[in-house]
Motif scaffolding. Structure first.
Motif, short mmCIF file in Angstrom:
data_model
loop_
_atom_site.label_atom_id
_atom_site.label_comp_id
_atom_site.label_asym_id
_atom_site.label_seq_id
_atom_site.Cartn_x
_atom_site.Cartn_y
_atom_site.Cartn_z
N GLY A 45 0.79 -1.22 0.00
CA GLY A 45 0.00 0.00 0.00
C GLY A 45 0.82 1.27 0.00
N ILE A 46 2.08 1.21 -0.44
CA ILE A 46 2.97 2.37 -0.46
C ILE A 46 3.19 2.82 -1.90
CG2 ILE A 46 5.26 3.26 0.12
CD1 ILE A 46 5.39 1.11 2.30
N THR A 47 3.03 4.09 -2.17
CA THR A 47 3.26 4.62 -3.52
C THR A 47 4.19 5.81 -3.45
OG1 THR A 47 1.30 6.05 -3.36
CG2 THR A 47 1.01 3.87 -4.37
N ILE A 48 5.00 5.98 -4.50
CA ILE A 48 5.93 7.11 -4.61
C ILE A 48 5.68 7.78 -5.95
CG2 ILE A 48 8.37 7.80 -4.75
CD1 ILE A 48 9.09 5.42 -3.07
N PRO A 49 5.55 9.12 -5.99
CA PRO A 49 5.33 9.81 -7.27
C PRO A 49 6.41 9.43 -8.29
CG PRO A 49 5.06 11.32 -5.42
CD PRO A 49 5.58 10.04 -4.85
N GLN A 50 6.03 9.29 -9.56
CA GLN A 50 6.94 8.79 -10.57
C GLN A 50 8.24 9.57 -10.70
OE1 GLN A 50 6.46 5.87 -12.14
NE2 GLN A 50 8.54 6.11 -12.91
N PRO A 51 8.23 10.91 -10.75
CA PRO A 51 9.52 11.63 -10.88
C PRO A 51 10.49 11.31 -9.74
CG PRO A 51 7.68 13.09 -11.34
CD PRO A 51 7.09 11.83 -10.78
N ALA A 52 9.95 11.23 -8.51
CA ALA A 52 10.82 10.90 -7.37
C ALA A 52 11.23 9.44 -7.41
CB ALA A 52 10.10 11.22 -6.06
N TYR A 53 10.33 8.59 -7.90
CA TYR A 53 10.62 7.16 -7.95
C TYR A 53 11.78 6.85 -8.88
CZ TYR A 53 10.04 2.18 -8.83
OH TYR A 53 10.26 0.84 -8.96
N ASP A 54 11.87 7.56 -10.01
CA ASP A 54 12.96 7.32 -10.96
C ASP A 54 14.32 7.46 -10.31
OD1 ASP A 54 11.18 6.81 -12.96
OD2 ASP A 54 11.31 8.79 -13.90
N VAL A 55 14.46 8.44 -9.42
CA VAL A 55 15.74 8.65 -8.74
C VAL A 55 15.85 7.75 -7.51
CG1 VAL A 55 17.20 10.33 -7.55
CG2 VAL A 55 15.86 11.03 -9.55
N ALA A 56 14.79 7.73 -6.70
CA ALA A 56 14.84 6.98 -5.44
C ALA A 56 15.06 5.50 -5.65
CB ALA A 56 13.54 7.21 -4.66
#
Length: 380
Positions: free
Chosen positions: A56-67
């Motif tokens: 149930g955890i989501t990360i916005p796509q722009p931040a996800y690309d780096v993270a």
């Protein structure tokens, strides 16, 4: 059902693998295991949608690309660093330079991801971090297989599992967008981590203990001695090579067979290979430029119980690294051997050295011939 099972298997196998290695680091206080445990801890917390989504955890796509790529770099660098310590028990200057280059390259890649330099091309964005991560896991698998774990089948699962995960990471940039392949790869990665965890658990908690050698009496009075060649040693000390000894030699593995006892420890000084090349006697190939590592290995074997060191590679070391460096190494080993009540026998020819260099050798080492003459005179 399978789609829910794979993330859970990945999740629990990561933590099981980390736990076994962390315990090994705690018990041994070894830097290599500590670094590897840190890498596996980050791996257990890895930022991947296929792991986070079921939770149930989501990360916005722009931040996800780096993270999602930051852990890859951390894990890879810590894994390589830890593997170097497990293999060499230290990191030398060249190792630091290589790691620094990879660290800078990782920073540059993350910067390019942050400014969306690669656009929406997933394969390109994932290429460098995945190749580095996969390569690091394959390298630590190689180190564990050849230099750390025993030949017991369950122990071997440790490097085999990590190797499987490493190979799958190499395919990640190309296979991740393909649904059927990515599902299969995630499942195989979970199996690989589970195999590695089982192997690590067995290796750590049920080790095959290597008995300490009992100190053996040197074949002659403890000290440092000099001979012109092997034949001179055999003539004066016929039983010398019948003892279990540490040998630093230029003899090739084929020539070594039969010249030393099966329980001897032989270091073959060469640029042709590196690592263990045979078992009976155990022969380890090592470069003449890695004298610091060689000295540490010799010290470790002496602490295990060996009391006699034989060196016939000194002249070759002089050619490769210079007299001062080679002689300093020789004296350091000699001093440690003597501190343990042992014996070092050096083979060297005056014709291969300068006059002043030969005088220094004679000052530190007693010629075998003169020693035997003195013993004979005392008996008479």
């Amino acid at each position: 059902m399978m789609s829910e099972f794979i993330p859970l298997l990945n999740f629990f196998s990561r933590w099981l693998l980390f736990g076994a290695v962390a315990w090994k680091a705690y018990k041994t206080r070894d830097k290599g295991w500590a670094l590897l445990a840190a890498a596996l801890f980050i791996g257990a917390l890895d930022i991947e949608n296929y792991i986070l989504s079921p939770l149930g955890i989501t990360i916005p796509q722009p931040a996800y690309d780096v993270a999602s790529k930051v852990p890859d770099f951390y894990i890879a660098l810590l894994t390589i660093w830890g593997a170097l310590h497990l293999r060499y028990e230290k990191t030398n200057f060249n190792h630091v330079i290589y790691l620094a280059i990879l660290l800078v390259a990782s920073y540059v890649w993350l910067f390019l991801l942050a400014i969306n330099f690669f656009g929406n091309n997933f394969t390109v964005k994932a290429l460098f971090p995945s190749l580095l991560l996969g390569g690091s896991l394959i390298y630590v698998s190689y180190v564990l297989w050849n230099h750390v774990v025993s030949r017991r089948l369950l122990d071997r699962l440790f490097p085999v599992g990590l190797g499987i995960v490493g190979l799958l990471n190499l395919t990640y940039p190309f296979g991740r967008p393909v649904v059927w392949y990515s599902n299969m790869a995630f499942f195989l990665a979970a199996i690989g981590r589970l195999l590695a965890a089982v192997g690590a658990f067995t290796f750590v908690f049920y080790p095959l203990s290597e008995p300490m050698r009992r100190p053996e009496s040197p074949p002659l009075t403890p000290g440092s001695y000099l001979a012109r060649d092997r034949k001179e040693i055999q003539k004066i000390l016929p039983e010398f090579f019948e003892n279990d000894i540490i040998a630093v030699t230029r003899l090739s593995p084929a020539e070594i067979v039969g010249k030393f006892t099966p329980a001897s420890m032989v270091f073959w000084i060469t640029k042709a290979k590196e690592g263990q090349v045979s078992d009976s006697p155990k022969v380890i190939a090592i470069s003449p430029t890695k004298l610091g590592i060689l000295q540490d290995l010799i010290v470790r074997e002496i602490e295990r119980g060996y009391r006699t060191v034989y060196v016939d590679a000194f002249e070759y070391l002089v050619i490769e690294v210079g007299f001062q460096v080679a002689f300093k190494f020789l004296l350091s080993v000699r001093d440690f051997v003597l501190s343990k009540g042992g014996t070092l026998v050096l083979v060297a020819n005056p014709e291969a050295l300068k006059e002043q260099e030969w005088k220094l050798v004679l000052r530190e080492f007693t010629p075998l011939k003169s020693l035997k003459k003195a013993e004979k005179n005392q008996r008479e």
